[in-house]
Design a protein around this motif. Sequence first.
Motif, mmCIF file in Angstrom:
data_model
loop_
_atom_site.group_PDB
_atom_site.id
_atom_site.type_symbol
_atom_site.label_atom_id
_atom_site.label_comp_id
_atom_site.label_asym_id
_atom_site.label_seq_id
_atom_site.Cartn_x
_atom_site.Cartn_y
_atom_site.Cartn_z
ATOM 1 N N HIS A 71 -5.054 -4.622 6.940
ATOM 2 C CA HIS A 71 -3.728 -4.040 7.579
ATOM 3 C C HIS A 71 -2.319 -4.700 7.112
ATOM 4 C CE1 HIS A 71 -5.565 -1.350 10.315
ATOM 5 N NE2 HIS A 71 -6.304 -2.363 11.127
ATOM 6 N N SER A 72 -1.310 -3.876 7.105
ATOM 7 C CA SER A 72 0.172 -4.528 7.196
ATOM 8 C C SER A 72 0.269 -5.030 8.579
ATOM 9 C CB SER A 72 1.070 -3.499 6.485
ATOM 10 O OG SER A 72 1.257 -2.578 7.573
ATOM 11 N N VAL A 73 1.205 -5.995 8.458
ATOM 12 C CA VAL A 73 1.637 -6.253 10.002
ATOM 13 C C VAL A 73 2.227 -5.303 10.670
ATOM 14 C CG1 VAL A 73 3.065 -7.945 11.270
ATOM 15 C CG2 VAL A 73 2.093 -8.708 9.066
ATOM 16 N N ARG A 74 3.126 -4.549 10.230
ATOM 17 C CA ARG A 74 3.536 -3.351 10.909
ATOM 18 C C ARG A 74 2.214 -2.370 11.501
ATOM 19 N NH1 ARG A 74 8.458 -1.381 10.171
ATOM 20 N NH2 ARG A 74 8.816 -2.557 8.155
ATOM 21 N N ALA A 75 1.373 -2.126 10.416
ATOM 22 C CA ALA A 75 0.234 -1.140 11.032
ATOM 23 C C ALA A 75 -0.613 -2.014 12.185
ATOM 24 C CB ALA A 75 -0.497 -1.024 9.910
ATOM 25 N N LEU A 76 -0.524 -3.167 12.082
ATOM 26 C CA LEU A 76 -1.451 -3.683 13.118
ATOM 27 C C LEU A 76 -0.684 -3.765 14.429
ATOM 28 C CD1 LEU A 76 -3.749 -5.987 13.823
ATOM 29 C CD2 LEU A 76 -2.066 -7.902 13.125
ATOM 30 N N PRO A 102 10.662 -10.169 8.351
ATOM 31 C CA PRO A 102 10.242 -10.202 7.118
ATOM 32 C C PRO A 102 8.774 -9.946 6.691
ATOM 33 C CG PRO A 102 11.771 -11.924 7.835
ATOM 34 C CD PRO A 102 11.160 -11.186 8.897
ATOM 35 N N LEU A 103 7.942 -10.235 7.911
ATOM 36 C CA LEU A 103 6.478 -10.063 7.528
ATOM 37 C C LEU A 103 5.960 -8.761 7.686
ATOM 38 C CD1 LEU A 103 5.520 -13.387 9.390
ATOM 39 C CD2 LEU A 103 5.721 -13.151 6.949
ATOM 40 N N MET A 104 6.765 -7.668 8.223
ATOM 41 C CA MET A 104 6.014 -6.387 8.584
ATOM 42 C C MET A 104 5.522 -5.586 7.636
ATOM 43 S SD MET A 104 6.868 -6.455 11.863
ATOM 44 C CE MET A 104 6.964 -4.525 12.340
ATOM 45 N N ASP A 105 5.847 -5.659 6.289
ATOM 46 C CA ASP A 105 5.187 -5.095 5.255
ATOM 47 C C ASP A 105 3.922 -5.759 4.442
ATOM 48 O OD1 ASP A 105 6.547 -2.355 5.778
ATOM 49 O OD2 ASP A 105 8.336 -3.418 4.812
ATOM 50 N N LYS A 106 3.824 -7.086 5.074
ATOM 51 C CA LYS A 106 2.869 -8.112 4.269
ATOM 52 C C LYS A 106 1.538 -7.340 4.791
ATOM 53 C CE LYS A 106 5.195 -12.367 2.844
ATOM 54 N NZ LYS A 106 5.144 -13.722 2.968
ATOM 55 N N ARG A 107 0.454 -7.728 4.151
ATOM 56 C CA ARG A 107 -0.984 -7.348 4.233
ATOM 57 C C ARG A 107 -1.494 -8.635 5.336
ATOM 58 N NH1 ARG A 107 -2.245 -2.243 3.935
ATOM 59 N NH2 ARG A 107 -1.461 -1.493 1.848
#
Length: 258
Positions: A71-76, A102-107
């Motif tokens: 997941h991305s952080v946003r999807a999580l 800043p981490l929202m789009d990281k996996r």
Amino acid sequence: MSKTLGGFTLNVVAAKFTDSQIILLHGQPGTGKTTFIKLLAGVKYPDTIQGNIPCLSVSYKPQIIRPSQFHSVRALFKNLNCSLFEDPCFVSTVTEPLEILPLMDKRTTNLLDSQLQRDADIYLIDEPTASLDQVERDTASQVIKRFIQRFKRTALVIEHNHEVASYLADKVIVFEGTPSVNCVANPPIQRNEVPRYIYLINEPTASINHVQLIQHTKKAAFVIEHNLEVASYPAHSVIVFEGTPLVDCFANPHLNEP
């Protein structure tokens, strides 16, 4: 409740707790602190239970987090389906101080353990600052404290950093017994009621407070202090370490301070 794992048995004494409170789990390695957390989290099941355990939602952070899905952080956050993440108070208390945006789009599979730290009634947190540097440790401990108080949650925490543990703890569960054999988790007590017989202090920044406490309570302390002026004040005796650094050294019997 009680749990036996191989040759180790943990007995937990029944107790009560309230919200807006952080309870520190305190004891030697092998006394069952992580086992206790896992019993409350439902990762392990007790062998015996006495009384009724209330049905409360629980969020469990183990020592090491390994994301199970890509997941991305946003999807999580979206999958957690929790309105708390959009609460302005939560944003100012948690999201912004921990620099989550800043981490929202990281996996999640690409995040460090320190970046992988859900809403619940009770938070079970095993070593929350273990993967953090000093600045991150200070920020994380402040965030945990503010979140628990502001949102009226309860946290049970295992933390081996003395400075962080002292800051977080409202109450303490003391684990006693023979490590890896038979231990007891006692009811929570106030932080200042925790029995201490020997203080181990690594580079204190305000040694006079420790010295006054130790002298008043008639306890013993082993102190590492590199500031000679500070070290000269509290020392009653000295253990001299000699040898070749990082190769072969020995600690001498303690000597009275000259």
